[in-house]
Scaffold this motif. Structure first.
Motif, PDB file in Angstrom:
ATOM      1  N   TYR A   4       0.692  -0.979  -0.210  1.00 16.92           N
ATOM      2  CA  TYR A   4       0.166   0.005  -0.350  1.00 16.92           C
ATOM      3  C   TYR A   4       0.992   0.890   0.037  1.00 16.92           C
ATOM      4  O   TYR A   4       2.172   1.232   1.301  1.00 16.92           O
ATOM      5  N   TYR A  43      -9.285   1.594   4.758  1.00 19.01           N
ATOM      6  CA  TYR A  43      -8.305   1.446   5.063  1.00 19.01           C
ATOM      7  C   TYR A  43      -7.565   2.121   6.532  1.00 19.01           C
ATOM      8  O   TYR A  43      -6.572   0.633   7.351  1.00 19.01           O
ATOM      9  N   LEU A  46      -7.447  -1.635   7.526  1.00 21.15           N
ATOM     10  CA  LEU A  46      -5.922  -2.830   7.369  1.00 21.15           C
ATOM     11  C   LEU A  46      -4.491  -2.015   8.346  1.00 21.15           C
ATOM     12  O   LEU A  46      -3.031  -3.161   8.786  1.00 21.15           O
ATOM     13  N   ASN A  47      -4.687  -0.977   8.456  1.00 23.63           N
ATOM     14  CA  ASN A  47      -3.141   0.313   9.001  1.00 23.63           C
ATOM     15  C   ASN A  47      -3.959   0.593  10.218  1.00 23.63           C
ATOM     16  O   ASN A  47      -4.319   2.163   9.674  1.00 23.63           O
ATOM     17  N   THR A  54       1.661   0.063   4.111  1.00 23.13           N
ATOM     18  CA  THR A  54       1.048  -0.972   4.866  1.00 23.13           C
ATOM     19  C   THR A  54       2.005  -2.189   3.092  1.00 23.13           C
ATOM     20  O   THR A  54       1.835  -2.124   2.326  1.00 23.13           O
ATOM     21  N   GLU A  56       1.508  -6.444   2.948  1.00 18.95           N
ATOM     22  CA  GLU A  56       0.688  -7.151   3.246  1.00 18.95           C
ATOM     23  C   GLU A  56       1.483  -8.722   2.272  1.00 18.95           C
ATOM     24  O   GLU A  56       2.465  -8.980   1.175  1.00 18.95           O
ATOM     25  N   ASP A  57       1.533  -9.514   3.349  1.00 20.82           N
ATOM     26  CA  ASP A  57       2.912 -10.985   2.323  1.00 20.82           C
ATOM     27  C   ASP A  57       1.830 -11.880   2.664  1.00 20.82           C
ATOM     28  O   ASP A  57       1.534 -12.553   4.575  1.00 20.82           O
ATOM     29  N   LYS A  60      -0.629 -11.743   6.110  1.00 14.40           N
ATOM     30  CA  LYS A  60      -0.734 -11.051   7.420  1.00 14.40           C
ATOM     31  C   LYS A  60       0.433  -9.317   7.208  1.00 14.40           C
ATOM     32  O   LYS A  60       0.878  -8.962   5.972  1.00 14.40           O
ATOM     33  N   LEU A  61       0.238  -8.104   8.165  1.00 14.77           N
ATOM     34  CA  LEU A  61      -0.021  -6.805   7.617  1.00 14.77           C
ATOM     35  C   LEU A  61       1.269  -5.879   7.938  1.00 14.77           C
ATOM     36  O   LEU A  61       1.562  -6.345   9.665  1.00 14.77           O
ATOM     37  N   THR A  63       3.246  -3.200   9.480  1.00 16.29           N
ATOM     38  CA  THR A  63       3.680  -1.316   9.288  1.00 16.29           C
ATOM     39  C   THR A  63       4.893  -0.698   9.654  1.00 16.29           C
ATOM     40  O   THR A  63       5.704  -1.716  10.349  1.00 16.29           O
TER      41      THR A  63
END
Length: 212
Positions: A4, A43, A46-47, A54, A56-57, A60-61, A63
């Motif tokens: 992001y 958003y 998410l964060n 941010t 994302e993998d 998993k997020l 920051t």
């Protein structure tokens, strides 16, 4: 991976550089900071910090840009963004933190907007604030480079590190605000070396799809 990002976010710029240096493919989701999209509930889910970037993998997020850089280093260690020697690793982190903690927070968008909206500063006063902290921070960065071992073509040695990932976006911002960068020849020499590499070239703001 999904990042992001916003093309002018220097924190997201750092992560784009690191992903490119490590040769990692990623998707992008664009969050427009001046329009306040980072404060939208979607958003925020998410964060909760309502900041960029941010990452994302695998669901998993993550920051905070330096935490993301550390995560990439630990999970995708080659090519490295940190030296092997503990002292040298600490030196690189120190340089990265000088940018991320001492310069950037004073000049990010929310601070500049607060100066205008809440404190009634005009554009020239805001720009003077920006240039003051750039001069203060880059002057210290230049002195740190000159006064410690580990120099080379980049911030530490002859390969880019986490420190270069932080320095290049900060120089881009300084150029955007027409700061005088002549007093920092070592900084600018490193910047020019970095900008010879595709990883930095492709990560720069003008190359991002949302810059149009």
């Amino acid at each position: 991976m999904k990042l992001y990002t916003y093309f002018r976010s220097s924190a997201a710029f750092r992560v784009r550089i690191a992903l490119n240096l490590k040769g990692l493919a990623y998707d992008t989701a664009f969050v427009h900071l001046p329009r306040g999209e980072h404060r939208a509930p979607a958003y925020g889910a998410l964060n909760p910090q309502a900041l960029l970037p941010t990452l994302e993998d695998g669901g998993k997020l993550l920051t905070q840009s330096l935490a993301i850089l550390e995560y990439l280093e630990e999970t995708k260690p080659s090519p490295p963004l940190l030296p092997k020697d503990p002292f040298e690793r600490a030196r690189v982190r120190s340089l990265a933190l000088l940018i991320a903690c001492e310069i950037h927070p004073l000049n990010n968008l929310r601070v500049l907007q607060h100066l205008k909206r809440a404190l009634g500063q005009n554009e020239e006063q805001v720009n003077a604030w920006y240039r003051h902290w750039i001069a203060d921070g880059l002057g210290k960065f230049e002195a740190q480079l000159a006064g410690s071992q580990g120099g080379g073509r980049y911030c530490h040695g002859d390969a880019p590190t986490m420190a270069d990932c932080c320095l290049v976006p900060q120089v881009f911002n300084a150029q955007r605000y027409q700061c005088d960068l002549a007093p920092y020849p070592t900084v600018m020499g490193i910047f020019e070396e970095c900008m010879k590499l595709d990883a930095f070239i492709d990560a720069q703001p003008s190359r991002q799809p949302d810059a149009a």
